[in-house]
Design a protein around this motif. Structure first.
Motif, PDB file in Angstrom:
ATOM      1  N   GLN A 146     108.601 -42.527   6.639  1.00 42.33           N
ATOM      2  CA  GLN A 146     109.024 -43.871   6.258  1.00 42.33           C
ATOM      3  C   GLN A 146     108.432 -44.341   4.936  1.00 42.33           C
ATOM      4  O   GLN A 146     108.783 -45.408   4.440  1.00 42.33           O
ATOM      5  N   LEU A 147     107.556 -43.538   4.353  1.00 38.63           N
ATOM      6  CA  LEU A 147     106.916 -43.929   3.102  1.00 38.63           C
ATOM      7  C   LEU A 147     107.865 -43.750   1.918  1.00 38.63           C
ATOM      8  O   LEU A 147     108.546 -42.735   1.810  1.00 38.63           O
ATOM      9  N   LYS A 148     107.868 -44.742   1.042  1.00 36.44           N
ATOM     10  CA  LYS A 148     108.644 -44.650  -0.194  1.00 36.44           C
ATOM     11  C   LYS A 148     107.767 -44.208  -1.360  1.00 36.44           C
ATOM     12  O   LYS A 148     108.256 -44.002  -2.463  1.00 36.44           O
ATOM     13  N   ALA A 149     106.485 -44.072  -1.114  1.00 39.73           N
ATOM     14  CA  ALA A 149     105.513 -43.790  -2.158  1.00 39.73           C
ATOM     15  C   ALA A 149     105.631 -42.370  -2.683  1.00 39.73           C
ATOM     16  O   ALA A 149     106.048 -41.445  -1.983  1.00 39.73           O
ATOM     17  N   SER A 150     105.238 -42.209  -3.942  1.00 37.60           N
ATOM     18  CA  SER A 150     105.061 -40.875  -4.517  1.00 37.60           C
ATOM     19  C   SER A 150     103.713 -40.348  -4.022  1.00 37.60           C
ATOM     20  O   SER A 150     102.689 -41.033  -4.140  1.00 37.60           O
TER      21      SER A 150
END
Length: 270
Positions: A146-150
């Motif tokens: 669910q993470l959108k982070a790089s």
């Protein structure tokens, strides 16, 4: 959390004489600035809180011997650095309440386990996650999906297999470090010690699908063979019956082979 300065302030008479005292004015100003800076929570003693350009609050707790994520972090923290500590596990809700968190640096710890709900509450806000230089061998898909982070993962003793490949293909790896991921261990001996980008091309992770396709083809071939065999059997059986019937007809007296019209003509003449 209690603020001693607030209690002290409430205990004073808010008269003009008190407000004219420069020292008290300075104390009140520092109190207001501190509360504004930390969003209602005091900066942890072992950390350093500074406001960056744009109003962002950076909280740095590097090299403090921490074994877990500290509690009571300012709610408006946008950059959190926990680099070079002894954090081994990221428990569920470890960063809950940090709805403004944009960058999280956990590099050079000993993180080997990330629980499925570790990033609950920051999965939408987090833009960069640094987990380089830890002890991660496997990754939980539910923790990262669910993470959108790089995400940076270089410097971890990754165990390369189909499960890891599935997770890495579903997250946003930092482009600059993707080529530095190394397969330290693997069940497939040929990929051990090799960059993941190269090893991923050799790992046959479509085996279940291929097995299913082969099974389907074998089943279809079996049915086709049965149909062809039945047709051949049916044709041969009919040919054998026709041959036997023809031989039977040939064995009959020749007058029995006279056409019905000829028989009717002879009966009329007689």
């Amino acid at each position: 959390m209690r603020f001693p300065a607030i209690a002290w302030f409430k205990g004073q008479r808010c008269n003009q004489t008190w407000l004219r005292d420069p020292r008290r004015q300075l104390s009140l100003l520092l109190l207001v600035v501190s509360m504004s800076l930390c969003g209602g929570h005091a900066c942890p003693v072992i950390c350093n809180c500074t406001r960056k350009a744009g109003g962002f609050l950076a909280v740095q707790c590097n090299k403090q011997g921490l074994a877990e994520v500290p509690k009571g972090l300012p709610a408006n923290t946008t950059l959190l650095s926990l680099r070079s500590n002894h954090i081994a596990e990221l428990h569920n809700n470890a960063f809950l309440g940090l709805a403004w968190l944009r960058e999280l640096d956990l590099s050079d710890n000993v993180v080997e386990t990330v629980y499925p709900g570790a990033f609950q509450g920051v999965q939408d806000s987090l833009l960069f996650l640094n987990l380089s230089g830890n002890q991660l061998q496997t990754l939980s898909k539910t923790a990262f999906q669910q993470l959108k982070a790089s995400i940076r993962l270089d410097g971890n003793p990754l165990h390369c297999g189909c499960d890891l490949q599935e997770v890495l293909n579903s997250i946003h790896l930092d482009p600059g470090t993707k080529s530095h991921l190394t397969c330290v261990t693997s069940q497939q001996e040929s990929v051990r010690g090799r960059p993941f980008i190269q090893a991923g091309q050799e790992m046959d992770c479509n085996m279940p699908r291929k097995t299913m396709d082969v099974a389907m083809l074998v089943t279809m071939a079996g049915w086709f063979t049965m149909v062809v065999a039945y047709v051949v059997y049916y044709v041969r059986t009919n040919q054998e019956d026709a041959r036997r019937h023809l031989e039977y007809l040939k064995s009959l007296p020749s007058d029995q082979f006279k056409p019905a019209q000829e028989v009717d003509t002879l009966s009329t003449v007689l």
